[in-house]
Design an enzyme around this catalytic site. Sequence first.
Site, PDB file in Angstrom:
ATOM      1  N   LYS A 183      38.891  33.873  47.115  1.00 35.02           N
ATOM      2  CA  LYS A 183      39.681  34.884  46.496  1.00 35.02           C
ATOM      3  C   LYS A 183      41.108  34.838  47.261  1.00 35.02           C
ATOM      4  O   LYS A 183      41.409  33.948  48.002  1.00 35.02           O
ATOM      5  CB  LYS A 183      39.051  36.301  46.942  1.00 35.02           C
ATOM      6  CG  LYS A 183      38.812  36.140  48.681  1.00 35.02           C
ATOM      7  CD  LYS A 183      39.952  36.794  49.398  1.00 35.02           C
ATOM      8  CE  LYS A 183      39.773  36.645  50.886  1.00 35.02           C
ATOM      9  NZ  LYS A 183      40.976  36.846  51.717  1.00 35.02           N
ATOM     10  N   ASP A 232      33.720  40.219  54.109  1.00 35.40           N
ATOM     11  CA  ASP A 232      34.163  39.777  52.898  1.00 35.40           C
ATOM     12  C   ASP A 232      33.006  39.732  51.754  1.00 35.40           C
ATOM     13  O   ASP A 232      33.056  39.431  50.768  1.00 35.40           O
ATOM     14  CB  ASP A 232      35.085  38.611  52.613  1.00 35.40           C
ATOM     15  CG  ASP A 232      36.516  39.006  53.127  1.00 35.40           C
ATOM     16  OD1 ASP A 232      36.829  39.969  53.061  1.00 35.40           O
ATOM     17  OD2 ASP A 232      37.146  38.076  53.488  1.00 35.40           O
TER      18      ASP A 232
END
Length: 283
Positions: free
Chosen positions: A10, A136
Amino acid sequence: MEIIEKAPAKINLGLDALYKRKDGYHELEMVMASVDLADRLIFEPLEENKIVIETTNSFLPVDRRNHVYQAAELLKNTFQLKYGVRITIEKKVPVAAGLAGGSSDCAAALRGLNRLWSLDLSLEELAELGSQIGSDVPYCIYGGTAFVTGRGEKIEFLPAMPQCWVVLVKPRMSVSTSSIFGSLSFNSIEHPDIVGLRQAVEANDYQLMTERIGNALEGVTIKRHPVIQQIKDRMLSYGADAALMSGSGPTVFALCEKRTRAQRIYNGLKGFCDEVYLVRTLK
């Protein structure tokens, strides 16, 4: 039976730290997006009731320190499972790079084991479990483009960010996320326009999005590692539409609407850093 899951990296198009919470975490506002650079996890059942982790990266631990091991252990303990598994992690995403490689592997492990062990858990349930391992992980369970708040557990899905080319450059160093957050001074950091960035993504306005990307942690990490600023400057001089550090660093990414520009940045930085990747954003 063998099951395969991809674990995409990401990038943070926007990251703001608002204040330190009573639980020790920081209250965050982030716009995150997945890119087409991914680890590959392979799951094979074992007759013996044990967790075996194998990896192509010699730096990764293969015991309880590994988030993938923790994911398997969490599912086994939560549901009193007596199954064994071998998980092979084929690493492509740089380690300790601000790209959520470990969290994405953990998320892929939860998704893969959910299938392998026929647990029939929803993504929402997997995200809740994943939040016990890392901030995350809930976002990485879903992937895509999202507005993420809290310490990372509150996720609002956004339309896919405007399609573009992404050049990722990881300098030869690792950055401790907790150390960077520990050095934050809320009076002196620059707070990016996360609301404006979100609006640009929702409007599919590439130009506006590139103007509004920002990372409140960037200044702190650059003070310790000036090479990050050098990479940003090089990217912009080679024609990047925007350049920013991802997460707590040290990876820097450039956004380019045109492939030719992205290729020029890739070629220009390949000699400067070992780990340079040219990828697309994921829809």
